[in-house]
Design a protein around this motif. Sequence first.
Motif, PDB file in Angstrom:
ATOM      1  N   ILE A 254      14.418  52.018  26.683  1.00 49.34           N
ATOM      2  CA  ILE A 254      15.307  51.575  25.629  1.00 49.34           C
ATOM      3  C   ILE A 254      16.681  51.245  26.108  1.00 49.34           C
ATOM      4  CG2 ILE A 254      16.400  52.260  23.495  1.00 49.34           C
ATOM      5  CD1 ILE A 254      14.039  54.113  23.183  1.00 49.34           C
ATOM      6  N   GLY A 255      17.169  51.972  27.029  1.00 51.95           N
ATOM      7  CA  GLY A 255      18.538  51.755  27.419  1.00 51.95           C
ATOM      8  C   GLY A 255      18.975  52.961  28.180  1.00 51.95           C
ATOM      9  N   THR A 256      20.217  53.078  28.414  1.00 51.96           N
ATOM     10  CA  THR A 256      20.624  54.121  29.318  1.00 51.96           C
ATOM     11  C   THR A 256      21.736  54.960  28.739  1.00 51.96           C
ATOM     12  OG1 THR A 256      21.795  52.324  30.356  1.00 51.96           O
ATOM     13  CG2 THR A 256      19.884  53.172  31.490  1.00 51.96           C
ATOM     14  N   ARG A 334      20.756  61.816  16.943  1.00 50.58           N
ATOM     15  CA  ARG A 334      19.462  61.301  16.523  1.00 50.58           C
ATOM     16  C   ARG A 334      19.125  60.076  17.369  1.00 50.58           C
ATOM     17  NH1 ARG A 334      16.240  61.602  11.524  1.00 50.58           N
ATOM     18  NH2 ARG A 334      17.387  63.334  10.643  1.00 50.58           N
ATOM     19  N   MET A 335      17.940  60.073  17.970  1.00 48.15           N
ATOM     20  CA  MET A 335      17.572  59.001  18.894  1.00 48.15           C
ATOM     21  C   MET A 335      17.577  57.633  18.222  1.00 48.15           C
ATOM     22  SD  MET A 335      17.318  60.103  21.812  1.00 48.15           S
ATOM     23  CE  MET A 335      16.565  61.019  23.099  1.00 48.15           C
ATOM     24  N   SER A 336      17.128  57.583  16.962  1.00 48.26           N
ATOM     25  CA  SER A 336      17.043  56.277  16.304  1.00 48.26           C
ATOM     26  C   SER A 336      18.422  55.700  16.029  1.00 48.26           C
ATOM     27  CB  SER A 336      16.262  56.404  14.997  1.00 48.26           C
ATOM     28  OG  SER A 336      16.931  57.309  14.145  1.00 48.26           O
ATOM     29  N   GLN A 337      19.449  56.519  16.133  1.00 45.69           N
ATOM     30  CA  GLN A 337      20.803  56.038  15.879  1.00 45.69           C
ATOM     31  C   GLN A 337      21.508  55.582  17.154  1.00 45.69           C
ATOM     32  OE1 GLN A 337      19.956  55.852  12.464  1.00 45.69           O
ATOM     33  NE2 GLN A 337      22.150  55.527  12.674  1.00 45.69           N
ATOM     34  N   LEU A 338      20.795  55.593  18.267  1.00 42.18           N
ATOM     35  CA  LEU A 338      21.402  55.096  19.496  1.00 42.18           C
ATOM     36  C   LEU A 338      21.205  53.582  19.552  1.00 42.18           C
ATOM     37  CD1 LEU A 338      20.246  57.785  22.077  1.00 42.18           C
ATOM     38  CD2 LEU A 338      22.445  57.585  20.939  1.00 42.18           C
ATOM     39  N   GLY A 339      22.305  52.870  19.618  1.00 39.85           N
ATOM     40  CA  GLY A 339      22.232  51.416  19.628  1.00 39.85           C
ATOM     41  C   GLY A 339      23.021  50.852  20.783  1.00 39.85           C
ATOM     42  N   PRO A 340      22.959  49.533  20.965  1.00 37.69           N
ATOM     43  CA  PRO A 340      23.661  48.929  22.102  1.00 37.69           C
ATOM     44  C   PRO A 340      25.178  49.116  21.999  1.00 37.69           C
ATOM     45  CG  PRO A 340      22.590  47.262  20.713  1.00 37.69           C
ATOM     46  CD  PRO A 340      22.227  48.564  20.141  1.00 37.69           C
ATOM     47  N   ALA A 341      25.758  49.535  23.087  1.00 35.67           N
ATOM     48  CA  ALA A 341      27.196  49.791  23.107  1.00 35.67           C
ATOM     49  C   ALA A 341      27.971  48.517  22.788  1.00 35.67           C
ATOM     50  CB  ALA A 341      27.612  50.351  24.461  1.00 35.67           C
ATOM     51  N   PRO A 357      30.623  58.166  25.092  1.00 37.33           N
ATOM     52  CA  PRO A 357      30.442  58.656  23.718  1.00 37.33           C
ATOM     53  C   PRO A 357      29.682  59.971  23.682  1.00 37.33           C
ATOM     54  CG  PRO A 357      28.932  56.852  24.165  1.00 37.33           C
ATOM     55  CD  PRO A 357      29.782  56.996  25.382  1.00 37.33           C
TER      56      PRO A 357
END
Lengths: 488, 708
Positions: A254-256, A334-341, A357
Amino acid sequence: MPTVVLLDSSLSMTRPVSVEGSEEFQRKNLAVHGLTMLFEHMATNYRLEFTSLVAFSSLWELLVPFSRDYNTLQEALNNLEDYDKTCLEAALQGVSNVVQQEWGTSCPCQVVLVTDGALGIGRGSLRHSLQTVKQRVDDKKFPLPFPFPSKLYVMCIANAEELQATDSMDNLEQLINLNGGEGQIYTMEGPLCLKSVQSMFGKLIDQAYSPFHAVLRCGNLTSDVQVFPRPEPVTIDEEVDPIPKTVQTEGDEIGTGATDDTEEETSTNQMAGKSPNFCVLLHGSLKVEGMVALVQLGPDWFGMLYSQADSKKKSNLMMSLFDPGSEPLPWLGRMSQLGPASDAAENPYGEDDSKSPFPIQPKHKRSYAQNVTVWIKASGLQTDVQKILRNAKKLPEKTQTFYKELNRLRKAALAFGFWELLKSVAELLERECTLLPDSAHPDAAFQLSHAAQQLKLASSGDSKYAAFEQNITPMLTDFSGGGGADRI
Amino acid sequence: MRIFSVSHKTAFVVDHCPYMAESSRQLIECDMLTKSRSQGVIPLAPVSKSLWTCAIECSMEYCRILYDVYPTKKLVNYIVSDSEVHILNSWKQENQNTQELMTALAAVGPPNPRQDPECCSVLHGLVAAVESLCKITEYQHESRTTLMDTADRVANRGRIICLTNAKSDTHVRMLEDCVLETIQEQNKRAAGSDRLMPIQQCELVLVHIYPQGEETLVSDRQKKELSSVLSSEVHSVRAGRYLAGKLNVLVQQHFDLASTTITNIPMKVRLTEEQHANTSANYDVELLHHRDAHIEFIKSGDLHMAGSTSRDSGLKETVTLKWCTPRTNSVELHYCTGAYRISPVDVNSRPSSCLTNFLLNGRSVLLEQPRKSGSKVISHMLSSHGGEIFLHVLNSTRSTLEDPPSISEGCGGRVTDYRITDFGEFMRENRLTPFPESMVDAACRTPVERAKFQLERHTRYWPMIISQTTIFNMQAVVPLANLIVKDTLTDEDVLTCQKTVYNLVDMERKSDPLPISTAGSRGKGPKRDEQYRIMWNELETLVKAHVGTSERHQRVLDCISACRSKPPEEEERKKRGRKREDKEDKTEKNGKDTEEKGWTTDSERLKGVMEREKDEQSECEIIKDSPDSPEPLNKKPRLATEEQQPPEKSKGPVSLLTLWTNRITQANSRKHQEFAGRLSSVNSKAELYQHLKEENGMDVHENGKATR
């Protein structure tokens, strides 16, 4: 996960099986043939798994300690000798010890018991062990269930009818039940021959030793991967959510972020080839940048990928699985709330990468991070009172600290309904006022009597003075202009 | 622990009747400092807490530990009972903190000894607690809504902890009966309501508090089932530290906690205020945490070996672990198998706060199992994350992960020119950050979905190795490459992209060298103009991958298509005499005339009007990855398009007739070999007797091959 092969080498294993028109086989030969097949499978598909070989009769012996060297295992298998009677309980205890000594109690293990189903007679027989299972004292407990997470596979060099004719099948089933139902019994179908032993071990391989192939995907970049050890399904709350969660074979990177923690391992398989592979690219960049990549394993199940190096500077891509759930690491939220910086109004990592963050701070601080007041022990209360008195002696320099401590005590006393303490501290302050030396700053006396008066008012419970959120503020005096500059 | 076990809901009922104002008779000297210093001053009388104060501070301590270890999903409802019921908070997660409870308790104040004892009772509170347990929590609600048809799996269980001063065993029985009756009543009511749930299981914990030095009127009683729903136990405890100890044991039992004592903590001490003499002494700090942190000890049966000791209460055990001089070694982390929140037992003692502050400042402490033999086994680590301290369990036995193969032994491990730095940059561009719960974009995508979409966009064209790409090795392309992957482009962005393209055109005119890999090809590699063609093709591939995103992305592609057709004059001059480039001249001549329109044909192509064109396009994309052999195949589509589109017809928007005619013409052209003259024509005008000017007829031959 490691495997212990527990091989019955009692005399009954040398019973011949009748094979039409060919040389005579013993049951032992069939067992060895099946295990050879298993070892060959592991050597090609499960190179990184550890296996050990234990032979047993009335005694047990560790023939090969946990090893990835399947040649050694095969050799030991070929040189197997024949011994006396079957005594399963002691052997299982042996397995338990061997595993615990090597891996502790948290590492899951598979135990493959290979036997002809003649489980002994009299003392030491499985029947006898099971009959007495409830009458054991603490240090002579039956070894099942194993203290480590385990699966017990029983490979019978016998067919089901033969086992059902005696109570062998019942006893073996009871054994699996004792292990919390974790395991399975395999029997041979049809005549006892090489073909049917192959088909039986083939079933075991499909069930317990199928390699875990998956696709690692990062947008349009993909790579086929094999995961060692195989991630097993997990059940979190068997009441609300009784279906075991399994790792999907399509891993979505997903991302880092940047964190730390671990459990399991990935490594690319060994297909030769010089064509570029995304895993190698990802690993290289993760290593250079010191980053980890989040990977989604299923709905609400995540893990992370990172480069791990051993002492020999060999590094590989590792995958750690988090507990299934929407918030496995509290400090990531919450994992689902992690979005692209890049979607954020302001770069959360700072223009020069100086910020992060993470970790996310919890809404309420934990008790140890917020200077709570606890007076369970008398010393706690005494310390708080002394702090006030100590500052009282240094008025007006310590005016701010004095009132801060005073208000902390006041708040706690009000919450605990401990009005008597407020009166008592008021008296202490009044006495302190009378004991002031002549050299004392005139402001000191004013502040002390003001504080004492306010505490007394609060101790009356009068809502005007005893409001919890209210604080006692320093008295404004002609002198306090100079005294207000002290530090907090 | 299952989420909806008895521990999900805890109702505290604290008796606020006049008798609770009675003194606990535990005296506390708070006039200490003066006693030692000034003689002649009569010390103040010691203070003593009331039964109420004792009950409150012990229950607050219970909540403090609970909230430290379980910040969510373990809920407390605090109820105070006198002549009426005071409910101090709700099951809502936002109400779950000690500060809020302390504020509410201050508002209630101590019991009023002058209140009429006749109308005061803890019964009001117990009834309210049962009613409260029937109320659905936000977690139960959420689970029920997500489970839909299996919503009945969500259980409703709870615990009532009642702190009171009972008169007798009969009085206790009366309280139990009352709770049982209320549950039956309330369950009937709850069955017919959406916001209420019948109680399936309730544990009643009655704590009888009596002053020190008095005989208890109530006897202790083990847990007993009163009905299938209700069980009850009675603890008769003296106020003061006995009560505190009892509630500490209870919180551990109720929430599966275990205790670890960290021993040998070095700490600088200031002996007294004035002395300032710094000496070091070793201290112990006791921590509570989920008992799974001890799972290894429990399972292997060497709980005792690990230094466990039974202490005063007899019920409580603690595992002693030794402090190791701090050091951080990331290898230790890799064998971490779990992390558990902690709460110090004695939170504001100096050793505790020294340890917790040390950890909150970002340091870690490794913990060692004390063993009689020499070997040292590190089994745990203390470390904080985001202001919370966790006890990490480290694997102290052999790991199955030992000696993994190197990644270079695997697939793709022999390739040496991965774009490691570029991918590092890519990862940094795609880093994640938390977004507030409410933030969902126009398409209702969660942040994590947006992150995946972004990854998809950013990887549409992303060669993994340096020798596979030209454009990503060129600084000049960076502005365009960074912008084109974006979801939306501004006009300014388009302008930047166009500038990038013009810049490349300029480079080409000046014949600047390109960073084309020569790996794998024989000799010097492709010639300069071929290099540029490779570059332009690659750039086009990149932009084409994003052309569907928006109209502005399309404009960038249009710009490239228009610009990559080179101004012919100087090119021609340069190439004169170079036989191999002759076919190029043809293109360029065409290009010269159709320079303006080149892009229309391209966009037509993209509209997918002609299937053949599409095939060629995809062929094109396969080839671009290989720097070794792109040339002849690459030429093909280009020539084909230009030939078959009469230039005058591609001006302006294309009519249906034009499309149809083109298609027919194209279909027909496949059926016969094109006249050599028409093939090499410019604007359908062929130059005659070319062979006289040229040294041989190679070009014609080649063109013939191209349209075959």
